[in-house]
Scaffold this active site. Structure first.
Site, PDB file in Angstrom:
ATOM      1  N   ARG A 284      40.776  -3.165  73.751  1.00 13.38           N
ATOM      2  CA  ARG A 284      40.717  -1.797  73.209  1.00 13.38           C
ATOM      3  C   ARG A 284      41.096  -0.820  74.313  1.00 13.38           C
ATOM      4  O   ARG A 284      40.289  -0.049  74.811  1.00 13.38           O
ATOM      5  CB  ARG A 284      39.351  -1.568  72.594  1.00 13.38           C
TER       6      ARG A 284
ATOM      7  N   GLN B 221      46.185   0.647  71.061  1.00 11.46           N
ATOM      8  CA  GLN B 221      45.511   1.311  69.933  1.00 11.46           C
ATOM      9  C   GLN B 221      46.237   1.091  68.608  1.00 11.46           C
ATOM     10  O   GLN B 221      45.607   0.925  67.572  1.00 11.46           O
ATOM     11  CB  GLN B 221      45.382   2.806  70.202  1.00 11.46           C
TER      12      GLN B 221
ATOM     13  N   SER C 123      39.683  -1.174  64.537  1.00  9.94           N
ATOM     14  CA  SER C 123      39.596   0.275  64.297  1.00  9.94           C
ATOM     15  C   SER C 123      40.153   0.644  62.932  1.00  9.94           C
ATOM     16  O   SER C 123      39.543   1.429  62.200  1.00  9.94           O
ATOM     17  CB  SER C 123      40.378   1.051  65.366  1.00  9.94           C
TER      18      SER C 123
ATOM     19  N   TYR D 161      31.312   1.008  75.041  1.00 11.72           N
ATOM     20  CA  TYR D 161      30.528   0.487  73.913  1.00 11.72           C
ATOM     21  C   TYR D 161      29.041   0.648  74.177  1.00 11.72           C
ATOM     22  O   TYR D 161      28.620   0.888  75.294  1.00 11.72           O
ATOM     23  CB  TYR D 161      30.843  -1.000  73.700  1.00 11.72           C
TER      24      TYR D 161
HETATM   25  P1  NAD Z   1      31.014  -0.648  67.118  1.00 13.56           P
HETATM   26  O1  NAD Z   1      31.519  -1.017  65.760  1.00 13.56           O
HETATM   27  O2  NAD Z   1      30.793  -1.734  68.125  1.00 13.56           O
HETATM   28  O3  NAD Z   1      29.596   0.135  66.918  1.00 13.56           O
HETATM   29  C1  NAD Z   1      29.481   1.264  66.069  1.00 13.56           C
HETATM   30  C2  NAD Z   1      28.640   2.325  66.728  1.00 13.56           C
HETATM   31  O4  NAD Z   1      27.265   1.943  66.746  1.00 13.56           O
HETATM   32  C3  NAD Z   1      29.006   2.618  68.181  1.00 13.56           C
HETATM   33  O5  NAD Z   1      29.394   3.973  68.322  1.00 13.56           O
HETATM   34  C4  NAD Z   1      27.717   2.312  68.945  1.00 13.56           C
HETATM   35  O6  NAD Z   1      27.525   3.176  70.055  1.00 13.56           O
HETATM   36  C5  NAD Z   1      26.667   2.533  67.867  1.00 13.56           C
HETATM   37  N1  NAD Z   1      25.354   1.927  68.157  1.00 13.56           N
HETATM   38  C6  NAD Z   1      25.081   0.722  68.697  1.00 13.56           C
HETATM   39  N2  NAD Z   1      23.748   0.554  68.797  1.00 13.56           N
HETATM   40  C7  NAD Z   1      23.167   1.674  68.296  1.00 13.56           C
HETATM   41  C8  NAD Z   1      21.825   2.090  68.115  1.00 13.56           C
HETATM   42  N3  NAD Z   1      20.812   1.325  68.488  1.00 13.56           N
HETATM   43  N4  NAD Z   1      21.586   3.314  67.576  1.00 13.56           N
HETATM   44  C9  NAD Z   1      22.610   4.118  67.197  1.00 13.56           C
HETATM   45  N5  NAD Z   1      23.903   3.768  67.339  1.00 13.56           N
HETATM   46  C10 NAD Z   1      24.186   2.567  67.884  1.00 13.56           C
HETATM   47  O7  NAD Z   1      31.879   0.473  67.804  1.00 13.56           O
HETATM   48  P2  NAD Z   1      33.358   0.986  67.468  1.00 13.56           P
HETATM   49  O8  NAD Z   1      33.325   1.835  66.269  1.00 13.56           O
HETATM   50  O9  NAD Z   1      34.277  -0.158  67.464  1.00 13.56           O
HETATM   51  O10 NAD Z   1      33.672   1.933  68.728  1.00 13.56           O
HETATM   52  C11 NAD Z   1      32.783   2.204  69.781  1.00 13.56           C
HETATM   53  C12 NAD Z   1      33.478   3.033  70.860  1.00 13.56           C
HETATM   54  O11 NAD Z   1      34.707   2.464  71.273  1.00 13.56           O
HETATM   55  C13 NAD Z   1      33.800   4.443  70.414  1.00 13.56           C
HETATM   56  O12 NAD Z   1      33.587   5.291  71.506  1.00 13.56           O
HETATM   57  C14 NAD Z   1      35.273   4.389  70.124  1.00 13.56           C
HETATM   58  O13 NAD Z   1      35.890   5.635  70.237  1.00 13.56           O
HETATM   59  C15 NAD Z   1      35.748   3.443  71.183  1.00 13.56           C
HETATM   60  N6  NAD Z   1      37.001   2.816  70.782  1.00 13.56           N
HETATM   61  C16 NAD Z   1      38.069   2.840  71.630  1.00 13.56           C
HETATM   62  C17 NAD Z   1      39.276   2.271  71.249  1.00 13.56           C
HETATM   63  C18 NAD Z   1      40.480   2.266  72.139  1.00 13.56           C
HETATM   64  O14 NAD Z   1      40.486   2.888  73.166  1.00 13.56           O
HETATM   65  N7  NAD Z   1      41.518   1.555  71.760  1.00 13.56           N
HETATM   66  C19 NAD Z   1      39.400   1.674  70.028  1.00 13.56           C
HETATM   67  C20 NAD Z   1      38.287   1.653  69.172  1.00 13.56           C
HETATM   68  C21 NAD Z   1      37.095   2.215  69.577  1.00 13.56           C
END
Ligand code: NAD
Length: 361
Positions: A102, A107, A113, A207
């Site tokens: 990621r 992206q 995503s 994460y």
């Molecule tokens: P994910 O599906 O792993 O988790 C979903 C969300 O749950 C996350 O935001 C996490 O912080 C939250 N979470 C975990 N435990 C929790 C708790 N106990 N209470 C409340 N919330 C909790 O995450 P995701 O949607 O795949 O993405 C997470 C991060 O990665 C984001 O900041 C996103 O912007 C980033 N991201 C970056 C890229 C990239 O650069 N290519 C791509 C996708 C996501």
């Protein structure tokens, strides 16, 4: 693959063959593939250099592929080690879409995503449809109807999309996430971040980290009044490689008002809500609790189109002058390659499988 994107594959230099009915469930009839320049052929997989799929091929099909064939699909290495072993033994080069690093450069290939975006949007539609009330504020001659209060737990890709959708529908939205950057991201969507007197939990790569049980209990306690006050609760929290954390207990749901709705988007990976059941709707106290199941497949046409574009972008990276020629030195290619030339390239999977196969012999 979807018909409208077939020409992007032909432009890369590939001939495209599609199994009959492959797109039927995603509203893509065989004729549309033909019109786009693909052939529709029951033996499409035989002799293919690259096999593209959503779910991985079964072990028996992987075993029959000629050595050197590449597959690109989701490939859950932890839950399906037998597929990894079959790909390794058949000397198939298997790429797993969920392992694409990621990083910014990748992206456009990030299917986690794109599918989370679909799931997040849909989760709000599921909640909205089940809520028997107005979402926006309505000022009428017969009085003012207050807007619905939607609460979102976990503000990653899916959560932010659920928030954006709820805001567009006019609801008041509150959200919480353990990551430090989350409050700003939540506010940028027009929602109110819930600020708890707790440390943020940032792990590797932006994460979330796993919580201690003490912190989890305190978080649940502090979130209880917010949950009780919400008309709908949508939970999307996940920690990579772990079971989803329980954020909401049965007791918390029991404090919700009559007519409340809960959508647990994490139901398949263990559930954020105690008592939610994947693929079912259950009543807990006054609340209807929906345990989500394969949500992107409920919007198959856009989900497939986004996924197909992710795959094409990955394939383009691995195509040199019309030939499939993956550069295993490339961070993205190396990161998502599970098996190649009879070896397991993905080290955590290699270790897990060595342990399992060691025990078996
Ligand atoms: P994910 O599906 O792993 O988790 C979903 C969300 O749950 C996350 O935001 C996490 O912080 C939250 N979470 C975990 N435990 C929790 C708790 N106990 N209470 C409340 N919330 C909790 O995450 P995701 O949607 O795949 O993405 C997470 C991060 O990665 C984001 O900041 C996103 O912007 C980033 N991201 C970056 C890229 C990239 O650069 N290519 C791509 C996708 C996501």
């Amino acid at each position: 693959m979807v018909p409208v994107l077939v020409e992007k594959l032909t432009a890369l230099g590939y001939e495209v063959a599609v199994e009959p009915g492959a797109g039927a469930d995603a509203e893509c009839p065989d004729d549309a593939y033909r019109e786009a320049g693909a052939t529709v052929d029951a033996t499409a997989v035989e002799g293919a250099a690259v096999v593209i799929a959503v779910q991985p091929l079964e072990a028996s099909r992987l075993s029959r592929l000629p050595a050197g064939t590449a597959t690109i699909s989701f490939l859950p290495t932890t839950t399906s080690p037998e597929l990894v072993a079959a790909a390794r033994d058949a000397q198939v080069t298997a790429f797993a879409m969920e392992l694409i690093p990621r990083i910014s450069r990748a992206q456009s290939m990030d299917a986690l995503s794109s599918q989370a975006m679909v799931a997040g949007y849909r989760s709000m539609m599921i909640a909205g449809e089940r809520l028997r009330r107005f979402l926006p504020l309505n000022m009428t001659a017969a009085g003012t109807v207050p807007p619905a209060e939607i609460m979102v737990l976990g503000a990653g890709v899916a959560g932010l999309q659920a928030i954006a959708t709820a805001k567009r529908l006019g609801a008041v939205v509150r959200a919480y996430d353990v990551r430090a950057a989350a409050a700003e991201e939540i506010a940028s969507m027009g929602a109110k971040p819930i600020e708890l007197e707790l440390d943020t939990l940032e792990g590797a790569g932006g994460y979330a980290r796993e919580m201690t049980e003490d912190r989890a209990a305190r978080q649940r306690e502090l979130l209880t009044p917010y949950v009780a006050n919400a008309d709908a609760l949508i939970t999307t929290a996940a920690v990579p490689g772990r079971q989803a954390p329980v954020l909401v207990t049965r007791d918390m749901v029991e404090q919700m008002k009559p007519g409340s709705v809960v959508v647990d988007l994490a139901a398949e990976s263990g559930g954020n809500v105690e008592g939610s059941v994947t693929g079912e709707e259950v009543m807990i106290g006054n609340a209807l609790v929906h345990g989500a199941s394969n949500v992107p497949s409920q919007m198959p046409a856009p989900a497939s189109r986004l996924y197909a574009q992710n795959v094409i972008n990955l394939l383009a990276l691995m195509t040199v002058e019309g030939e499939f020629a993956p550069d295993f030195e490339d961070e993205v290619v190396a990161g998502c390659c599970v098996t190649h030339g009879g070896d397991i390239r993905h080290q955590p999977t290699a270790k897990a499988l060595a342990g399992k196969e060691g025990t078996a012999t």
